[in-house]
Motif scaffolding. Structure first.
Motif, PDB file in Angstrom:
ATOM      1  N   ARG A  25       0.811  -1.229   0.000  1.00 17.98           N
ATOM      2  CA  ARG A  25       0.000   0.000   0.000  1.00 17.98           C
ATOM      3  C   ARG A  25       0.846   1.281   0.000  1.00 17.98           C
ATOM      4  NH1 ARG A  25      -5.493  -1.151   0.681  1.00 17.98           N
ATOM      5  NH2 ARG A  25      -5.833  -3.338   1.140  1.00 17.98           N
ATOM      6  N   THR A  26       2.160   1.117  -0.152  1.00 18.21           N
ATOM      7  CA  THR A  26       3.025   2.275  -0.391  1.00 18.21           C
ATOM      8  C   THR A  26       3.516   2.212  -1.841  1.00 18.21           C
ATOM      9  OG1 THR A  26       3.691   2.433   1.920  1.00 18.21           O
ATOM     10  CG2 THR A  26       5.149   3.456   0.296  1.00 18.21           C
ATOM     11  N   LEU A  27       4.123   1.079  -2.234  1.00 21.66           N
ATOM     12  CA  LEU A  27       4.583   0.904  -3.612  1.00 21.66           C
ATOM     13  C   LEU A  27       3.592   0.094  -4.454  1.00 21.66           C
ATOM     14  CD1 LEU A  27       8.367   0.098  -2.985  1.00 21.66           C
ATOM     15  CD2 LEU A  27       7.421   2.223  -3.902  1.00 21.66           C
TER      16      LEU A  27
ATOM     17  N   GLY B  55       6.165   5.304   4.203  1.00 22.86           N
ATOM     18  CA  GLY B  55       5.186   4.243   4.414  1.00 22.86           C
ATOM     19  C   GLY B  55       3.780   4.768   4.582  1.00 22.86           C
ATOM     20  N   ASP B  56       2.822   3.851   4.578  1.00 17.25           N
ATOM     21  CA  ASP B  56       1.404   4.240   4.542  1.00 17.25           C
ATOM     22  C   ASP B  56       0.680   4.101   5.873  1.00 17.25           C
ATOM     23  OD1 ASP B  56       1.575   1.279   4.058  1.00 17.25           O
ATOM     24  OD2 ASP B  56      -0.601   1.503   4.206  1.00 17.25           O
ATOM     25  N   THR B  57       1.365   3.660   6.930  1.00 19.73           N
ATOM     26  CA  THR B  57       0.645   3.476   8.205  1.00 19.73           C
ATOM     27  C   THR B  57       1.389   4.171   9.354  1.00 19.73           C
ATOM     28  OG1 THR B  57       1.788   1.497   9.006  1.00 19.73           O
ATOM     29  CG2 THR B  57      -0.033   1.141   7.455  1.00 19.73           C
ATOM     30  N   PRO B  58       0.673   4.440  10.442  1.00 20.87           N
ATOM     31  CA  PRO B  58       1.342   4.970  11.633  1.00 20.87           C
ATOM     32  C   PRO B  58       2.484   4.059  12.117  1.00 20.87           C
ATOM     33  CG  PRO B  58      -1.021   5.297  11.827  1.00 20.87           C
ATOM     34  CD  PRO B  58      -0.809   4.450  10.595  1.00 20.87           C
ATOM     35  N   HIS B  59       2.386   2.744  11.866  1.00 15.23           N
ATOM     36  CA  HIS B  59       3.472   1.838  12.266  1.00 15.23           C
ATOM     37  C   HIS B  59       4.801   2.239  11.606  1.00 15.23           C
ATOM     38  CE1 HIS B  59       0.794  -0.981  14.260  1.00 15.23           C
ATOM     39  NE2 HIS B  59       0.037  -1.030  13.178  1.00 15.23           N
ATOM     40  N   ASP B  60       4.708   2.635  10.332  1.00 15.08           N
ATOM     41  CA  ASP B  60       5.920   3.045   9.605  1.00 15.08           C
ATOM     42  C   ASP B  60       6.513   4.303  10.233  1.00 15.08           C
ATOM     43  OD1 ASP B  60       5.758   1.198   7.126  1.00 15.08           O
ATOM     44  OD2 ASP B  60       3.773   2.093   7.192  1.00 15.08           O
ATOM     45  N   ILE B  61       5.635   5.242  10.582  1.00 13.63           N
ATOM     46  CA  ILE B  61       6.076   6.529  11.125  1.00 13.63           C
ATOM     47  C   ILE B  61       6.706   6.318  12.506  1.00 13.63           C
ATOM     48  CG2 ILE B  61       5.314   8.858  11.772  1.00 13.63           C
ATOM     49  CD1 ILE B  61       4.881   8.011   8.721  1.00 13.63           C
TER      50      ILE B  61
END
Ligand SMILES: [Mg+2]
Length: 231
Positions: free
Chosen positions: A12-14, A177-183
């Motif tokens: 959901r990012t690439l 990235g596309d989620t708070p987990h990535d951040i």
């Protein structure tokens, strides 16, 4: 130009892989445990190690490392066997290929991944959509390394620093990235975090998670470069 390390999330990012990955997870669970999965974890932004541990525990099965390793193999084989379905139901997210190509033109910049996928599935997924060329898979952080995303970011930075003989740190490292987990995983390591609202998380979710910058998508290549490089 400064040495920089760009660490991409994959799903959901690439790319998007459609619902096939849920089927693959269920089939792998059945293969490894002999039981039907009763509790499907929320898959978004999580590591495979973490998801498998949760699914096994919810089923009353001890999540020992040997079983988790078997699960990784089953996931990879499942993914390979469903290649055609994934290509048919999934897609490259708009602008992803152009962004990878644009970063590849930046001197002294290395691209790899931090993904919840195990290393083999990370490569397989991106290879299905023709996106492997610009990415160094020998470094990076993967869902087989650990359950915590922050650890995957740390490992990716360490591996790249060692492989390239450079001291990647701080805002020289950019997680996208596309989620708070990535951040959160990026900031736990003191590195830059760019949110892309092409997954289930909204721009507001990513801002609330503390993203240094949030983009609606990767469509505007110049905006992606500016967000990542601060230029
Ligand atoms: Mg993702």
């Amino acid at each position: 130009m400064t040495d920089r390390l760009v660490l991409w999330d994959i799903d959901r990012t690439l790319i998007k892989t459609g619902g096939v990955t849920v089927d693959i997870f269920r089939a792998a669970f059945r293969e490894v445990t002999g039981e039907d999965l009763t509790h499907l974890p929320d898959l978004g932004g999580r590591t495979d190690h973490d998801l498998i541990t949760e699914a096994l525990t919810a089923q009353g099965i001890a999540p020992d490392e040997a079983l988790i390793r078997q699960f990784f193999v089953a996931l990879t084989e499942g993914l390979r066997s469903r290649r055609d379905d994934i290509v048919a139901s999934g897609c490259v997210l708009p602008g992803a290929g152009a962004a990878l190509a644009a970063f590849a033109e930046v001197p002294k910049l290395v691209q790899s991944v931090v993904t919840g996928n195990v290393r083999e599935t990370a490569y397989e997924k991106l290879s299905m959509f023709g996106l492997t060329d610009r990415i160094d898979f020998a470094v990076g952080g993967y869902g087989c390394d650990d359950g915590r995303r922050a650890t995957l970011v740390r490992l990716a930075v360490e591996r790249a620093s060692q492989a390239y003989g450079r001291g990647y740190a701080g805002d020289r490292v950019i997680v996208i990235g596309d989620t708070p987990h990535d951040i959160v995983g990026a900031h736990a390591n003191g590195v830059r975090a760019i949110g892309v609202a092409t997954g289930r998380s909204t721009t507001d979710d990513l801002v609330a998670a503390g993203a240094d910058m949030v983009l609606a998508s990767l469509v505007d290549t110049d905006a992606v470069l500016r967000a990542a490089l601060g230029t």
